[in-house]
Design an enzyme around this catalytic site. Structure first.
Site, mmCIF file in Angstrom:
data_model
loop_
_atom_site.group_PDB
_atom_site.id
_atom_site.type_symbol
_atom_site.label_atom_id
_atom_site.label_comp_id
_atom_site.label_asym_id
_atom_site.label_seq_id
_atom_site.Cartn_x
_atom_site.Cartn_y
_atom_site.Cartn_z
ATOM 1 N N GLU A 67 0.822 -1.206 0.000
ATOM 2 C CA GLU A 67 0.000 0.000 0.000
ATOM 3 C C GLU A 67 0.860 1.263 0.000
ATOM 4 O O GLU A 67 0.552 2.236 -0.690
ATOM 5 C CB GLU A 67 -0.933 0.002 1.209
ATOM 6 C CG GLU A 67 -1.890 1.183 1.202
ATOM 7 C CD GLU A 67 -2.985 1.070 2.242
ATOM 8 O OE1 GLU A 67 -3.854 1.955 2.276
ATOM 9 O OE2 GLU A 67 -2.966 0.102 3.022
ATOM 10 N N ASP A 205 -1.314 -9.080 17.714
ATOM 11 C CA ASP A 205 -0.024 -9.386 17.101
ATOM 12 C C ASP A 205 0.970 -10.020 18.064
ATOM 13 O O ASP A 205 1.999 -10.537 17.635
ATOM 14 C CB ASP A 205 0.600 -8.107 16.522
ATOM 15 C CG ASP A 205 -0.114 -7.646 15.268
ATOM 16 O OD1 ASP A 205 -0.919 -8.420 14.733
ATOM 17 O OD2 ASP A 205 0.141 -6.510 14.828
ATOM 18 N N ALA A 223 -5.423 -6.239 10.754
ATOM 19 C CA ALA A 223 -6.207 -5.704 11.860
ATOM 20 C C ALA A 223 -7.483 -6.492 12.164
ATOM 21 O O ALA A 223 -7.850 -6.634 13.332
ATOM 22 C CB ALA A 223 -6.549 -4.241 11.583
#
Length: 267
Positions: A67, A205, A223
């Protein structure tokens, strides 16, 4: 839910030159460096140094790196193309360096191919099967599988490679004699509790979830996993207060979704 941070694979000195985008503060700093690079190129009269300012290297072709590279290319090709007189931002180079042989390695190969095509359409050059072995003020040195190295003159480097779990995971492991993996994540039970400590839930995480058979379950590092685990943890506590049992956590994959630029969806 301590999260994670980027790992520089034993080269923490690179952090001064290769900036990460794990927080709002760091993202704002990176945005400022990118815009400053175009402005520096506009003022530079030496053509070689101008090319250095107009070369952007993104390390790591996961969702964040893909991205970021797409955003820089879109910025150069569309947003800034009429903002300068001495330079044409569209002539800048955006290089996406990845040690593996494809981008988005955590996703299916078909998605990797679509992402690579979209990146190239935007003007990004993926450098696959390349390992970063050096970063200094004016260049990034990458090494090919055959051992040959190449120094890429570049003034702006963005780090989006591997991550390591929050130090909180190690502290928990020391307290409960827990199991840590190579990324520093602590193993948790199928209901996200620590082994032998049902009163402690860990998620996101910083954890690696076991299935009912004790084997680790691989979730994508995105996420939605942590968001679903957060909702699950709340439900687990509520069910306990009501004397109800709760099924083990199950990640509901709503589709692999990674974006390049603001409007181009890869999947």
């Amino acid at each position: 839910a301590g999260g994670s941070r980027y790992s520089y694979f034993g080269h923490d000195e690179w952090q001064e030159r290769a900036h990460e985008v794990k927080s709002l503060e760091s993202a704002l700093a990176v945005r400022g460096r990118i815009l400053s690079a175009f402005e520096a190129a506009e003022l530079e009269t030496d053509e070689e140094r101008r090319r250095e300012w107009l070369t952007f290297v993104v390390v790591g072709a996961g969702p964040t790196g893909v991205e970021m590279a797409g955003q820089i290319a879109e910025l150069a090709r569309d947003t800034l193309r009429r903002d300068f007189r001495a330079i044409d931002p569209r002539g800048g180079r955006v290089l996406l360096v990845e040690a593996d042989d494809r981008v988005l390695t955590a996703f299916p190969p078909s998605l990797s191919r679509k992402a690579a095509r979209s990146l190239e359409h935007l003007g990004v050059t993926p450098l696959l099967s390349r390992t970063v072995v050096g970063i200094d003020e004016a260049a990034v040195t990458v090494e090919a599988p055959d051992g040959r190295s190449e120094a890429i003159p570049a003034r702006t480097v963005i780090w989006a490679a591997g991550v390591t779990a929050s130090g909180l995971a190690r502290q928990l492991a020391e307290q409960v004699d827990g199991d840590l993996d190579r990324a520093g994540r602590i193993a948790v039970e199928p209901d996200l509790t620590l082994d032998g400590h049902p009163e402690v839930l860990a998620l996101g995480d910083m954890v690696r979830v076991r299935d009912e058979g004790g084997e680790p379950v691989v979730f994508p590092g995105v996420a939605p996993v942590a968001m679903q685990q957060g909702r699950y943890a709340a439900k687990l506590v509520r069910d306990r207060l009501r004397g109800r049992s709760t099924r083990p956590f199950r990640y509901r994959d709503k589709g692999n979704h990674a974006t390049i630029g603001r409007a181009r969806a890869v999947a």
